[in-house]
Design an enzyme around this catalytic site. Structure first.
Site, mmCIF file in Angstrom:
data_model
loop_
_atom_site.group_PDB
_atom_site.id
_atom_site.type_symbol
_atom_site.label_atom_id
_atom_site.label_comp_id
_atom_site.label_asym_id
_atom_site.label_seq_id
_atom_site.Cartn_x
_atom_site.Cartn_y
_atom_site.Cartn_z
ATOM 1 N N GLY A 7 52.871 59.465 79.215
ATOM 2 C CA GLY A 7 53.420 60.738 79.650
ATOM 3 C C GLY A 7 52.292 61.700 80.013
ATOM 4 O O GLY A 7 51.119 61.443 79.777
ATOM 5 N N GLY A 8 52.668 62.832 80.573
ATOM 6 C CA GLY A 8 51.672 63.836 80.927
ATOM 7 C C GLY A 8 51.147 63.666 82.337
ATOM 8 O O GLY A 8 51.516 62.735 83.061
ATOM 9 N N ASP A 9 50.268 64.558 82.725
ATOM 10 C CA ASP A 9 49.735 64.586 84.086
ATOM 11 C C ASP A 9 48.327 63.988 84.101
ATOM 12 O O ASP A 9 48.084 62.963 83.474
ATOM 13 C CB ASP A 9 49.763 66.023 84.614
ATOM 14 N N THR A 22 44.210 63.755 83.409
ATOM 15 C CA THR A 22 43.179 64.192 82.475
ATOM 16 C C THR A 22 41.899 63.412 82.730
ATOM 17 O O THR A 22 41.884 62.443 83.495
ATOM 18 C CB THR A 22 43.624 64.058 81.011
ATOM 19 N N ALA A 45 43.517 66.890 74.500
ATOM 20 C CA ALA A 45 44.677 66.501 75.301
ATOM 21 C C ALA A 45 45.357 65.294 74.671
ATOM 22 O O ALA A 45 44.703 64.482 73.998
ATOM 23 C CB ALA A 45 44.244 66.169 76.726
ATOM 24 N N CYS A 91 45.921 68.309 83.228
ATOM 25 C CA CYS A 91 47.295 68.250 82.737
ATOM 26 C C CYS A 91 48.264 68.990 83.659
ATOM 27 O O CYS A 91 49.378 69.323 83.254
ATOM 28 C CB CYS A 91 47.389 68.788 81.306
#
Length: 236
Positions: free
Chosen positions: A92-94, A96, A164, A195
């Site tokens: 998940g997440g954007d 990094t 993060a 992110c």
């Protein structure tokens, strides 16, 4: 039956793809054992293991499954020139950054051994890092709606991320994890929108405190994860 032991491995500096392959192998082994257990009577079922992997990566950007490629501000040629790898992955997440000076931790846990609650799992990871930072006199905090650990979280103009987090789960087994900036070269965050958050910056323990011993941080991360999750470590 719950297994509250975690196998620990420290890989030191390792390429991202190699660490990803190791994660996937362990992750799939645990999932497969859970599937096999479902076909067996209780007395024949075997416990599922848990793992924690520590490492530092070579320069790499990773983009989560729902992330926006527009948050990578370099094209392929620029990535090559700067010696940075790029992977679109299943967490998940954007977007990094991982690299030298960042402690990257991969808990590959069967949450049925703890609590089958991914939100609680994320909050527990944050809590462990918050407790680590407190040992150095830093006040790590959460920001509602944003995953990870921040400094000056209540000041929109000063809030900055120091750790993060992003995970993938299947059948309550986790992979991926956290990246705690210790002596990370923060310039690499300038080539992305970290992110996917445009109005907040990134920091490191070294930027906030001066030189920090990474081995001391590793020791404390192990200690605080054990406290928060309620498990014991075993070396592999």
């Amino acid at each position: 039956m719950q297994n509250r032991w975690v196998f620990f491995r420290d890989y030191g500096r390792i390429a991202y793809k190699k660490a990803w392959d190791i994660q996937m192998e362990l992750f799939q082994q645990i999932v497969q054992r859970k599937l096999q257990n479902r076909e067996l009577p209780d007395e024949e079922q075997t416990i599922t293991p848990n793992y924690m992997l520590f490492c530092e990566h070579d320069h790499v950007y990773t983009l989560g499954k729902t992330g926006m490629l527009e948050n990578l501000l370099l094209n392929n040629q620029m990535l090559k020139e700067k010696g940075i790898e790029f992977f679109h992955i299943n967490r998940g997440g954007d977007i990094t950054y991982h690299g030298p000076g960042q402690l990257t931790g991969y808990p590959i846990f069967d949450l049925d051994n703890f609590e089958s609650d991914i939100i609680k799992f994320m909050r527990n990871m944050e809590e462990a890092i918050i407790r680590v930072l407190a040992e150095f006199g830093l006040k790590g905090e959460r920001i509602e709606g944003l995953t990870g650990v921040w400094l000056d979280a209540d000041n929109p103009k000063k809030a900055r991320k120091i750790c993060a987090m992003g995970v993938h789960t299947s059948r309550w087994v986790t992979m991926h994890g956290f990246g705690l900036n210790i002596s990370t070269n923060l310039d690499y965050f300038g080539y992305i929108i970290p992110c996917g958050i445009q109005d907040k910056s990134v920091t490191s323990m070294e930027k906030e405190l001066g030189p920090v011993n990474i081995d001391e941080v590793k020791h404390l991360v192990r200690e605080k994860f054990s406290e928060v999750f309620g498990f014991s470590w075993t070396e592999e």
